[in-house]
Design an enzyme around this catalytic site. Structure first.
Site, mmCIF file in Angstrom:
data_model
loop_
_atom_site.group_PDB
_atom_site.id
_atom_site.type_symbol
_atom_site.label_atom_id
_atom_site.label_comp_id
_atom_site.label_asym_id
_atom_site.label_seq_id
_atom_site.Cartn_x
_atom_site.Cartn_y
_atom_site.Cartn_z
ATOM 1 N N HIS A 1 16.485 7.348 -1.652
ATOM 2 C CA HIS A 1 17.402 7.320 -0.505
ATOM 3 C C HIS A 1 18.751 6.744 -0.939
ATOM 4 O O HIS A 1 18.836 5.579 -1.315
ATOM 5 C CB HIS A 1 16.811 6.471 0.628
ATOM 6 C CG HIS A 1 15.587 7.063 1.239
ATOM 7 N ND1 HIS A 1 14.324 6.812 0.763
ATOM 8 C CD2 HIS A 1 15.424 7.906 2.298
ATOM 9 C CE1 HIS A 1 13.431 7.467 1.491
ATOM 10 N NE2 HIS A 1 14.079 8.134 2.430
ATOM 11 N N TYR B 1 3.710 7.217 11.919
ATOM 12 C CA TYR B 1 3.827 7.285 10.455
ATOM 13 C C TYR B 1 3.539 5.904 9.880
ATOM 14 O O TYR B 1 4.221 4.930 10.204
ATOM 15 C CB TYR B 1 5.239 7.729 10.113
ATOM 16 C CG TYR B 1 5.569 7.886 8.649
ATOM 17 C CD1 TYR B 1 4.884 8.784 7.845
ATOM 18 C CD2 TYR B 1 6.625 7.180 8.091
ATOM 19 C CE1 TYR B 1 5.224 8.961 6.514
ATOM 20 C CE2 TYR B 1 6.980 7.347 6.760
ATOM 21 C CZ TYR B 1 6.273 8.238 5.975
ATOM 22 O OH TYR B 1 6.607 8.411 4.659
ATOM 23 N N ASP C 1 13.024 4.757 -5.506
ATOM 24 C CA ASP C 1 13.617 5.045 -4.203
ATOM 25 C C ASP C 1 14.783 6.009 -4.345
ATOM 26 O O ASP C 1 15.779 5.699 -5.001
ATOM 27 C CB ASP C 1 14.088 3.746 -3.548
ATOM 28 C CG ASP C 1 14.793 3.980 -2.231
ATOM 29 O OD1 ASP C 1 14.491 5.002 -1.580
ATOM 30 O OD2 ASP C 1 15.634 3.156 -1.853
ATOM 31 N N TYR D 1 14.657 15.912 9.804
ATOM 32 C CA TYR D 1 14.752 14.467 10.013
ATOM 33 C C TYR D 1 15.533 13.785 8.895
ATOM 34 O O TYR D 1 16.437 12.986 9.148
ATOM 35 C CB TYR D 1 13.350 13.864 10.110
ATOM 36 C CG TYR D 1 13.373 12.370 10.359
ATOM 37 C CD1 TYR D 1 13.461 11.876 11.646
ATOM 38 C CD2 TYR D 1 13.320 11.459 9.306
ATOM 39 C CE1 TYR D 1 13.512 10.501 11.882
ATOM 40 C CE2 TYR D 1 13.368 10.100 9.529
ATOM 41 C CZ TYR D 1 13.462 9.621 10.827
ATOM 42 O OH TYR D 1 13.522 8.267 11.046
ATOM 43 N N HIS D 2 15.187 14.091 7.672
ATOM 44 C CA HIS D 2 15.814 13.408 6.544
ATOM 45 C C HIS D 2 17.292 13.804 6.398
ATOM 46 O O HIS D 2 18.107 13.008 5.929
ATOM 47 C CB HIS D 2 15.039 13.707 5.262
ATOM 48 C CG HIS D 2 13.603 13.288 5.342
ATOM 49 N ND1 HIS D 2 12.606 14.171 5.697
ATOM 50 C CD2 HIS D 2 13.007 12.084 5.170
ATOM 51 C CE1 HIS D 2 11.450 13.528 5.710
ATOM 52 N NE2 HIS D 2 11.668 12.275 5.402
ATOM 53 N N LYS E 1 20.779 2.431 -8.333
ATOM 54 C CA LYS E 1 19.521 2.517 -7.587
ATOM 55 C C LYS E 1 18.413 2.264 -8.603
ATOM 56 O O LYS E 1 18.333 2.954 -9.619
ATOM 57 C CB LYS E 1 19.343 3.905 -6.977
ATOM 58 C CG LYS E 1 20.300 4.239 -5.862
ATOM 59 C CD LYS E 1 19.962 3.529 -4.564
ATOM 60 C CE LYS E 1 18.625 3.963 -4.013
ATOM 61 N NZ LYS E 1 18.344 3.319 -2.713
#
Length: 687
Positions: free
Chosen positions: A568, A52, A566, A206-207, A562
């Protein structure tokens, strides 16, 4: 036992543990595909090395991709920058700090053509991590290939197109869940009709893992999402075998070595059962094909070269679990964007496993293991039970809307962090076996301002040279398809991109029907503190906060922000939860704020400290801009920053007025102590 494991372990397994375990006589390549989707597995062909990657502009990423292919990579996995994920052109004022930093900036079909210049798209498999802005980005890929003489029928690869996990954990969505599901399913329908060698959706666990979910929660939510997608597309008239054939899956390989192998083996059994229950009958439709990536959440900034070992063992877990392709992380990714040497080592790790260590010589070498077969069966049983619990919530979308999913993941993240901070889970070089050489420096920088200047110039020239009327008509058609539901959204986006509309313009055309959507953020009370009850260090900092409260007549107040694009938020939510458990008053701001909007939001809340969580590299622009905007509004609260901040950036941020910086490995009790010191230096009674 490994205290990050989903299921308890015991030190000795015997034949008695196999009692009642089904499929012990299963063979690879046969239902339920426990031992692999191919009879020969890696003895016939090794897994695809699919790293990736992507940063800066298309030309820079193209050079990196060509070098990777020359050096042994066998597929490409494209990382797009955050403005692209969120459907903005690089010249949009709200995204200036994020252009080109966490991936490659793509604004148009010309950018996509530059990205793949000299790469044979009919021979190289391309995976694209894109869900929110999937329509214009995927359309640009299809049109770029078409204009290079490659018909969509010949393209091979995967588009992630998994929007539900964005609402669960990753947050790079654009529109509300229902219109987002319409977009995702229209993409699947288009691929079914026009791209037989392309996977229409890579459904991502995955996340979920990276946000704090254990292996059981990762599998349960991923499969529940997959079931929802299949049902939606089939209800629209598609044939179930065709839909299931063109789905793939994406899982994490984390620190629980045995558990991750069992998870991947169980995933194949569970998908085979689920696909059959949905009506699938073809073997290909019931075979779960997966990509895996080693866990970014296990990488540490302290003693960062230790990450080489972590990544290697995680990669072995993915291989023993039977993955079809694999990404191995660079050892320096907890510090900055991966450097060229780290990226080369990550790729070479896979080549060594394939060609030097004999991992490709035996199909499913863990078959028959007392431990592995028992753990695989117990994992499958636990996932089935959790899917039933999701169904009791009213299904996966209802569980997202109610916040049930987000709360489960958040509690998992808080539990993991609490155990690391308490020393119950050993992280070498972080909470045990420390030395004086624990800190490392980041190794790779991208000049985002230069990338943005180049992209802005390209956008200007594109708009000057195109047929404005043709673009307008194509965008109006895209809006009409969104409004009426008549026609396919991806087909309309392809027509708009072919006319030279940009990613941002296509998104704006959809926004005329579906406004941008933002979910509220929160940190679960006691999610962290309950896991450190009785711990001496934690009780000491709680006592310090209580003393501060008594002396001040109120709780210390912090707002958590934040900035930029982004989404996350694992770190921000865990820190906020821990501070609240320690006795702070904490409020978390919404996602996707500009520095100016964040300053205005903070100005409305009288706080002792303003905290900024940064993971995507835009802090050198966003944080100073926040401080300037706060000063302009008369907000005097000190600003602190936490997350991934390379050491070379720290002095610059402090010179701009940042009061404290916390690296990703900083224990929460240390953060609480330091924040109390910051608050005490500026302590004044709040109105």
């Amino acid at each position: 036992m490994n205290d990050t494991a989903s299921l308890p372990r015991k030190p000795l397994y015997t034949p008695a543990d196999l009692e009642g375990v089904p499929w012990l006589d299963a063979r690879p390549g046969e239902f339920p595909y426990l031992r692999g989707v191919h009879a020969s597995m890696y003895t016939g062909r090794p897994w695809t090395i699919r790293q990736y990657a992507g940063c800066a502009d298309a030309a820079a990423s193209n050079l990196a991709y060509r070098r990777a292919l020359e050096a042994g990579a066998t597929g490409l996995s494209i990382a797009f920058d955050l403005p692209t994920h969120r459907g903005y052109d690089s010249d949009h004022g709200d995204v200036a700090a994020d252009v080109g930093l966490a991936g490659v900036a793509i604004d148009s079909v010309e950018d996509m053509a530059r990205l793949f210049d000299g790469i044979a798209l009919d021979r190289v498999s391309v995976s694209m991590t894109m869900s929110g802005a999937v329509l214009p980005v995927f359309a640009a890929f299809i049109v770029a290939a078409e204009e290079a003489g490659i018909d969509a029928m010949r393209l091979r690869g995967t588009i992630q197109n998994d929007i539900l996990k964005e609402f669960m954990v990753r947050n790079t969505y654009i529109f509300a869940p229902e219109p987002s599901m319409r977009i995702a399913t229209d993409v699947v329908r288009y691929v079914l009709d026009h791209m037989p060698h392309f996977n229409a959706m890579s459904i991502s666990g995955y996340h979920i893992h990276e946000a704090g979910g254990d292996s059981v929660l990762e599998l349960a939510l991923t499969l529940a999402n997959a079931r929802e997608y299949v049902r939606r597309v089939v209800e629209g008239g598609a044939e179930v075998d065709g839909v299931c054939r063109q789905l793939s899956f994406f899982f994490a390989a984390g620190r629980d070595f045995f558990g991750e192998i069992a998870k991947l083996r169980a995933a194949r059994v569970l998908w085979a059962e689920l696909a059959r229950s949905l009506g699938a009958r073809e073997p290909r439709a019931m075979q779960l094909r997966m990509h895996c990536q080693t866990a970014g959440s296990t990488l540490t900034a302290r003693r960062a070269p230790n990450n080489i070992v972590r990544t290697t063992v995680e990669a072995m877990a993915a291989v023993f679990g039977g993955t079809q392709s694999l990404h191995t992380n660079g050892w320096d990714e907890a510090l900055s964007l991966p450097g060229e040497d780290a990226a080369t080592l990550a790729r070479d790790t896979q080549l060594i496993l394939q060609h030097e260590m004999g991992l490709c010589e035996v199909v499913d070498p863990w078959a028959g293991s007392y431990l592995m077969e028992a753990l695989t069966a117990r994992t499958a049983d636990a996932v089935r039970a959790l899917i039933a619990e999701i169904d009791a919530q009213g299904g996966v979308i209802a569980a997202i809307d109610s916040g049930w999913v987000q709360a489960r993941v958040h509690r998992g993240a808080a539990r993991i962090q609490a155990r690391i901070d308490a020393g119950e889970h050993v992280v070498v070089g972080v909470n045990r076996f420390r030395s004086n050489a624990d800190e490392e420096s980041g190794s790779h920088e991208v000049d985002g301002r230069m990338v943005r200047a180049l992209q802005c110039d390209r956008l200007r020239r594109l708009r000057e040279g195109r047929d404005t009327q043709r673009v307008r008509v194509a965008l109006e058609r895209l809006t009409l398809v969104a409004r009426t539901g008549e026609g396919n959204l991806l087909a309309a986006a392809i027509a708009a991109i072919r006319a030279r509309a940009t990613v941002g313009e296509c998104t704006a055309a959809l926004e005329r029907v579906w406004p941008r959507w933002t979910a509220a953020l929160s940190g679960d009370a006691r999610a962290y503190g309950d896991n450190r009850r009785g711990d001496e260090a934690w009780e000491a900092v709680k006592a310090s906060v209580a003393r501060w409260r008594r002396e001040s007549g109120r709780a210390p107040c912090l707002v958590m922000l934040k900035l930029g694009q982004d989404g996350h938020d694992r770190g921000a939510r865990v820190v906020a939860a821990a501070l609240a458990d320690a006795g702070f008053e904490v409020e978390i701001g919404p996602h996707f704020m500009t520095s100016a909007v964040a300053a205005e939001w903070a100005a409305l809340r009288s706080s002792d400290i303003v905290g900024v969580s940064t993971l995507a590299g835009g802090h050198l622009s966003l944080v100073p801009a926040l401080i300037d905007a706060m000063r302009a509004r008369g907000v005097e609260a000190p600003v602190v920053v936490g997350g991934i901040v390379p050491h070379v950036h720290r002095e610059a941020l402090k010179a701009q007025g940042v009061a404290a910086i916390f690296g990703a490995d900083t224990p929460l009790d240390e953060i609480v102590r330091d924040l109390l010191c910051v608050a005490s230096r500026t302590k004044t009674p709040l109105a």
